[in-house]
Design an enzyme around this catalytic site. Structure first.
Site, PDB file in Angstrom:
ATOM      1  N   LEU A  78       0.797  -1.209   0.000  1.00 38.40           N
ATOM      2  CA  LEU A  78       0.000   0.000   0.000  1.00 38.40           C
ATOM      3  C   LEU A  78       0.835   1.268   0.000  1.00 38.40           C
ATOM      4  CD1 LEU A  78      -2.862   0.786  -0.047  1.00 38.40           C
ATOM      5  CD2 LEU A  78      -2.901   0.814   2.450  1.00 38.40           C
ATOM      6  N   ASP A  79       0.831   1.964   1.108  1.00 41.73           N
ATOM      7  CA  ASP A  79       1.426   3.289   1.154  1.00 41.73           C
ATOM      8  C   ASP A  79       2.765   3.284   1.839  1.00 41.73           C
ATOM      9  OD1 ASP A  79      -0.547   4.684  -0.235  1.00 41.73           O
ATOM     10  OD2 ASP A  79      -1.854   4.515   1.493  1.00 41.73           O
TER      11      ASP A  79
END
Lengths: 308, 308, 308, 308
Positions: free
Chosen positions: D252-253
């Site tokens: 993800l991030d």
């Protein structure tokens, strides 16, 4: 990092508390005042607004000095249909408060955004920043007109639905060109923004236009006077380049400063790159200055400003 | 927020991978070179260092232009006992590389911090910042001397174990005072730092002192010429105040800029507060400039600098 | 650049207008108030101060919302001998204004700087910054005591004439250590500053100490949880490192934020260098937070702060 | 301390002297290499380029460690018709340098800007910033496509002459939607930019798309996990809000950070205003990250980046 990316749907990014009815611009008023500092001002203003059914929602105040200072105040208030009652408030305030304290003051309403004309030459960055922010609703003003001494940016302005007027300026026709500009501007706009307008406006023009004029200017520490400032800055190894937004005065670029900012550079940037970085700073500094002006946050005093 | 506060013990804040033996300063060398850009420089320097058993650990390079530019390179390398071999390397380099490319170059060793004299008047902030960073090991230099035209800061300097010499300066004795300063400085230090030394050093002094002189200066956008710059800045409503560290040249404050920085201010700061904020910027800007100089990162070219 | 260096004499750097008599701290008062927003507050407060011979010189106000918001106000005023009249003002204000509006409020005098204790472990940068700014007159407070769980920084504190008390803390004696700290602190100081004190203060301590506690903390975007944050930050290539000063609450590092700042870093900084840059930010952020607190500028509301 | 040069951006070297014939993009090459650090690399690369008639105009180098580090180098060089000779150079380099040092390396030409697809949902600020900079010539890339899961921004993209493809995404059709995206992207673009694309890209997508994906993200100190981060930030009184541009990874991030920046806010900004300020930072941070990527300045190593 925080995932703002829900797996399957565009969830609202921000969840605020269930909002009350939003306040209509028609019901939002602003009062700015300026006068010699003296006891009782704040109480008198607050009392006046309370008596007139206005609920203060924002208040900024500043005094230049504890003794014999100049006093500034900006108030935002909610008051039903204030947009229709500005003249009434103005008259009452003069009678009850303004004259007593020798105030300069202005009532405005959020329902009447400032009418703004943008003057520009060939650089598009400042013009586009203003048009774009305005279009997105980030900068509340009514852009009525773009005036340029060149044709280059017509398509840019018109793509935002803003009329573009080309008024060529030469040494020979300068007075005539200014006269034509004044015809379009005087009485029709509340603010003129020089968004990289590369002509000096005469003292006569500034006096006749009847509204404030904001200019944007590259800036360095220290200043590099004359032509080719970026080259001069490069040649001395400057590490910061910046921009200054200020009110235009007869003394060219020496008017009251509204906003400034800088970016860091190094020996690696070419002169062209310094100019590009400078353009980035210019557009954000100018946009902030125009926004503050349009929100009635900027008051001038001598050659200085108070931002409330 | 990350707790770095273990409940019952002062755990080391940072856990790096189990370190190899740290490299001794005695084994760390630095080479800075400057010359007209031309093909083959990088290869020649890298080849020379490899042949001499030096392992490059840091390399910075810059060329002012792709055609006919000036070339700059800074190399940090590990090489056993390089501190004892500087003369040998210097000679070999001249013969094998330096002359061929017409280079200006210098070999230094991390085992020999620069010898630094600080000149100061009455403001203590820059002096103390340098003394303090040096004491904490953050700024590697050997402060051999503080010279002042006033007695005020003697206790401050001496509390760090640094000799303090008071050399009064007046209109009448200026030449004599500079002569006395030169006696103490010339040949004995590698750098002079004017840490708010409020006297102009003569062109003769700068030429005779035989080492670079770094000066620190308040800076604004734009500059405000003459006396009382903070008052003038206040009177025009500046929103940023800053500082510039530069090499002193015969042209007063127009020498090559090493570092600059700014802080944001508003109409709320008094002139005295602007000066205080300015002092804060001055001390950090000066400290960075001195550190970069002491790490051989700064090279000058014309009136500009390259920081590698 | 502007020469501030007259050739032969240390001319005053700034020339302000011939100052009136400076106001004595004894005559400077501050009033902070907080309550549910409601019409008439500003007028009532201003009226009260005018009637009591106080001349408002600085006024900050903020309301969290236009409807049902929380209201904050900070007023600085001149009033003869206010330092001797705080109790009287306090009583009158309760009767005439405070109770009516359900206010929390405080009167203070510039003649009574906050009594501050600093808690510290082994890192000296935050402690020294506070001691130094205080000594130079830049940060008005009365540092009564330094408490540490280590002996390391005794000489530093004592060189500023500040008593240093060593209270070792271990898992076994933690409750006892806190009791001893409380003996020294509770009732004796107006503020505790954790200047890199590497122990968690218990909820019981925070409740018993009877005054606010400010903590300083490295900060990143995003946070890196657990031990070794700088290493983790390095390993993800962070470009900014920062610091956060906040009030300590039972929830460790999640209290209301007073001030934050960042510096730019790159892949070139080692973990050790990141820590050094982090320490620089910490000391300036903490100093600003402490200063604002000592000037009664910080008010908390829920877990947030208003800085006026 | 390493000089703070956020502007590794913007490369071509400095042109102070009146420019000679500008160099054609066709004649400008770039070589990026990465390998275990070892003696002789710089010399070998420089030798190779010299022998192939390439004149180095820019060289950036970095080693993660003096012992057993990873080595990175970016070279910009002038070489006649290099755009037609990339395959030849690539083969020769493998044989003469690359294999010997176990290098990962890439030759590119300034004549072939990266082909870029932009994915977007409803927020326009990042998309418009990229389109606009590209149009003005400030950001050299070839925007071949805008993909969105909504129709909202079609007119914006098309007004720049860029094809806009609407691919709705729902929980039900996500796999199918990604398949359709991959059909358009895989093999056809060199970079995907998520310009506020509010859907999570699956690990399978990231692996199949065959080119880097850059994402932009609001960021705070510290992070505020979960939904409504701006509200949470507001509720803790944050003073800085920022943005992070990073490569998207399966986690993800948490991919390697390319660029970050912040702006200062206060208690006065509403949640909506914090979001607006956040959007401003996002667009400038994303634009810088994309530019550096397109100039081959960014190399990843583990989960970190080196920007040369």
């Amino acid at each position: 990092m925080v995932p703002d990316q829900p797996a399957f749907a565009d969830a609202p990014l921000v969840t605020t508390a269930p909002a009350a009815e939003p306040v209509r611009p028609h019901d939002i008023g602003r009062l700015t005042i300026q006068c010699a500092d003296q006891p009782g001002i704040v109480a008198a203003v607050a009392g006046f607004l309370a008596e007139h059914g206005a609920n203060i929602t924002e208040l900024g105040q500043f005094s230049t000095d504890s003794e014999n200072g100049e006093f500034f105040q900006r108030t935002v208030f909610h008051c039903e249909n204030v947009a229709d009652r500005l003249a009434e408030l103005d008259g009452d305030f003069a009678a009850q408060v303004g004259r007593r304290f020798g105030m300069t003051y202005t009532f405005t309403s959020a329902a009447s955004p400032k009418r703004v004309a943008i003057m520009v030459s060939k650089y598009d960055h400042c013009l586009l920043e203003l048009l774009w922010r305005n279009k997105r609703g980030d900068l509340d003003m009514d852009i009525t007109l773009v005036i340029s001494n060149h044709e280059d940016l017509r398509a840019d302005a018109e793509s935002f639905g803003v009329p573009f007027v080309h008024i060529p300026v030469s040494r020979a026709n300068k007075a005539e060109a200014e006269a034509r500009q004044l015809e379009l501007l005087a009485g029709n706009v509340d603010l003129v923004v020089m968004a990289r307008y590369m002509q000096i406006l005469s003292a006569e023009f500034l006096s006749a236009v009847g509204c404030p004029v904001i200019n944007i200017h590259h800036s360095f520490l220290p200043a590099f006077a004359g032509a080719g400032p970026y080259l001069k800055a490069k040649e001395r190894g400057v590490k910061l380049i910046g921009a200054t937004a200020h009110y235009a005065t007869a003394n060219l670029d020496e008017g009251p400063i509204i906003e400034q900012d800088v970016v860091r550079v190094s020996h690696r940037e070419s002169v062209a790159e310094l100019e590009r970085r400078g353009a980035e700073v210019e557009r954000s500094v100018l946009a902030r200055a125009v926004q503050w002006h349009c929100e009635d946050r900027v008051m001038t005093y001598g050659n200085s400003t108070t931002i409330l």
